[in-house]
Scaffold this motif. Structure first.
Motif, PDB file in Angstrom:
ATOM      1  N   ALA A 111       0.859  -1.188   0.000  1.00 50.09           N
ATOM      2  CA  ALA A 111       0.000   0.000   0.000  1.00 50.09           C
ATOM      3  C   ALA A 111       0.891   1.231   0.000  1.00 50.09           C
ATOM      4  N   SER A 112       0.656   2.152  -0.928  1.00 50.97           N
ATOM      5  CA  SER A 112       1.483   3.349  -1.026  1.00 50.97           C
ATOM      6  C   SER A 112       0.804   4.586  -0.447  1.00 50.97           C
ATOM      7  N   ALA A 113      -0.506   4.537  -0.185  1.00 48.20           N
ATOM      8  CA  ALA A 113      -1.222   5.699   0.347  1.00 48.20           C
ATOM      9  C   ALA A 113      -1.112   5.738   1.865  1.00 48.20           C
TER      10      ALA A 113
ATOM     11  N   GLY B  23      -0.387  -2.782   4.162  1.00 48.62           N
ATOM     12  CA  GLY B  23      -0.112  -3.812   3.170  1.00 48.62           C
ATOM     13  C   GLY B  23      -1.073  -4.978   3.333  1.00 48.62           C
ATOM     14  N   GLY B  24      -1.246  -5.739   2.275  1.00 47.64           N
ATOM     15  CA  GLY B  24      -2.178  -6.857   2.313  1.00 47.64           C
ATOM     16  C   GLY B  24      -1.710  -7.966   3.238  1.00 47.64           C
ATOM     17  N   LYS B  25      -2.656  -8.772   3.689  1.00 52.49           N
ATOM     18  CA  LYS B  25      -2.392  -9.860   4.625  1.00 52.49           C
ATOM     19  C   LYS B  25      -2.287 -11.177   3.873  1.00 52.49           C
TER      20      LYS B  25
ATOM     21  N   GLY C 262       8.974 -11.353  11.633  1.00 53.76           N
ATOM     22  CA  GLY C 262       8.063 -10.225  11.557  1.00 53.76           C
ATOM     23  C   GLY C 262       8.614  -9.154  10.638  1.00 53.76           C
ATOM     24  N   GLY C 263       7.747  -8.271  10.183  1.00 50.26           N
ATOM     25  CA  GLY C 263       8.163  -7.226   9.260  1.00 50.26           C
ATOM     26  C   GLY C 263       9.026  -6.162   9.913  1.00 50.26           C
TER      27      GLY C 263
END
Length: 372
Positions: free
Chosen positions: A230-232, A237-239, A284-285
């Motif tokens: 997601a850039s906005a 971000g998607g799961k 994790g991210g």
């Protein structure tokens, strides 16, 4: 006794001039116009004769070759319409039916429909076989036309398979890619890709197998499942969710278990000490300013029985090596007054029974000079 055929009918134009100064003549077959709204233009029917005891006649629609320039084009186009709420004409291409209802032997199959691009006989890599393009119709404002590819239905047997594959490569090339993607969207969400097998009323549900090809002399292909970014601002971000199937029966004896999830590194069958089994990494991210993503490993709960166990262990060794170590540690802290993370090992509370114990035990050894 002799057999005779009915006479043939040939309609042809004259040849063009031998010196190439003129083309051969065209042939037009058309019906007249209709001007009343309650009537329609006349039809053109091209039909072969029926055979009572033999094979039905064929229709061949063929364009001759071009000796020097491109070959001629075959164009089948339905009529357009200018009427309000009217629909353009359809193009229907249907193979013949096997209409014999014989159930004791062979009643006959339905005919096939074969659409293929042209063969390229050139010996250069730029001589490419003809493409086959099937596309739904465009729309100025409304929704574009749908593309529906479906196998045949059977009243009593299995439905037909749908096979979507690229052909194998020649001796010096690579096999063609297979791309399945939805279109780009400028306003709303882009389209969804759904890959689902069908339900079964009495049998097992169909499997979905995603298999990457082996490498004969190089590495095997990778399998990557990545959610969208997601850039906005303010959006995530998607799961990625991997969920095993549920055992939905409420039967009191055996309602069925929930499905398992197996994550396993690849096997190494080489006989060298450097041929190691594949690892599994759960991470994790990363975060540039906030907290890094957490990892949570939790067993399943139960409504009326015990919750599941969590077992973290290294595998046994059957040869001369050592069993793998188990390291439980927190990360290093570089932030001045910020402490490193804590380690908490505790058992849960219990109402009406003793709480669980914590035991730390080293392994035993059979050698007297190496105590455990």
């Amino acid at each position: 006794s002799k057999s005779f055929s009915s006479g043939s009918v040939q309609i042809s134009s004259a040849d063009g001039s031998v010196d190439g100064s003129s083309s051969s003549g065209s042939i037009f077959i058309s019906t007249g116009k209709s001007y009343d709204t309650t009537t329609k233009g006349g039809s053109v029917a091209i039909r072969t004769g029926e055979s009572i005891n033999g094979q039905g006649g064929s229709i061949t629609l063929s364009v001759n070759d071009g000796a020097i320039l491109d070959g001629g084009t075959v164009k089948i186009e339905a009529g357009a319409t200018l009427g309000h709420a009217a629909k353009g004409g359809s193009v229907v291409l249907t193979a013949g039916s096997g209409r014999n209802a014989d159930d004791s032997g062979d009643g006959g199959d339905g005919g096939d429909v074969s659409i293929s691009g042209g063969f390229a006989n050139g010996r250069s890599i730029i001589d490419i076989g003809g493409a086959v393009e099937i596309a739904g119709g465009d729309a100025m404002v409304g929704k574009g036309g749908m593309l529906h590819v479906s196998s045949g239905f059977s009243d009593h047997g299995s439905s037909g398979d749908v096979v979507l594959s690229s052909s194998q490569s020649g001796s010096d090339g690579v096999s063609g890619s297979l791309s399945l993607s939805t279109g780009y969207s400028t306003a709303a969400s882009s389209g969804i890709v759904t890959l689902a097998s069908g339900d079964s009323k009495y049998g097992a549900g169909g499997e979905i197998i995603i298999h990457v090809g082996d490498g004969g002399y190089y590495n095997g292909g990778d399998a990557t499942i990545a959610a969208g970014s997601a850039s906005a601002a303010g959006f995530n971000g998607g799961k990625v969710s991997i969920i095993a199937g549920a055992g939905l029966s409420s039967h009191s004896i055996d309602g069925g278990d929930g499905g398992d999830i197996d994550l396993k590194g690849g096997e190494a069958k080489g006989e060298s000490d450097n041929d190691n089994g594949g690892s599994i990494s759960l991470m994790g991210g990363t975060s540039y300013t906030g907290y890094g993503g957490s990892i949570r490993i939790s067993s399943g709960s139960s409504i009326s029985s015990s919750s599941g166990s969590v077992i973290i262990q290294t595998s046994h060794v059957s040869g001369e090596g050592v069993s793998g170590g188990l390291i439980l540690s927190t990360g290093k802290s570089n932030g001045g007054h910020s402490p490193s993370g804590s380690i908490l090992i505790e058992t849960g509370n219990s109402e009406g029974a003793p709480a669980g114990k914590i035991s730390l035990t080293s392994g035993e050894t059979s050698q007297d000079d190496h105590p455990g």
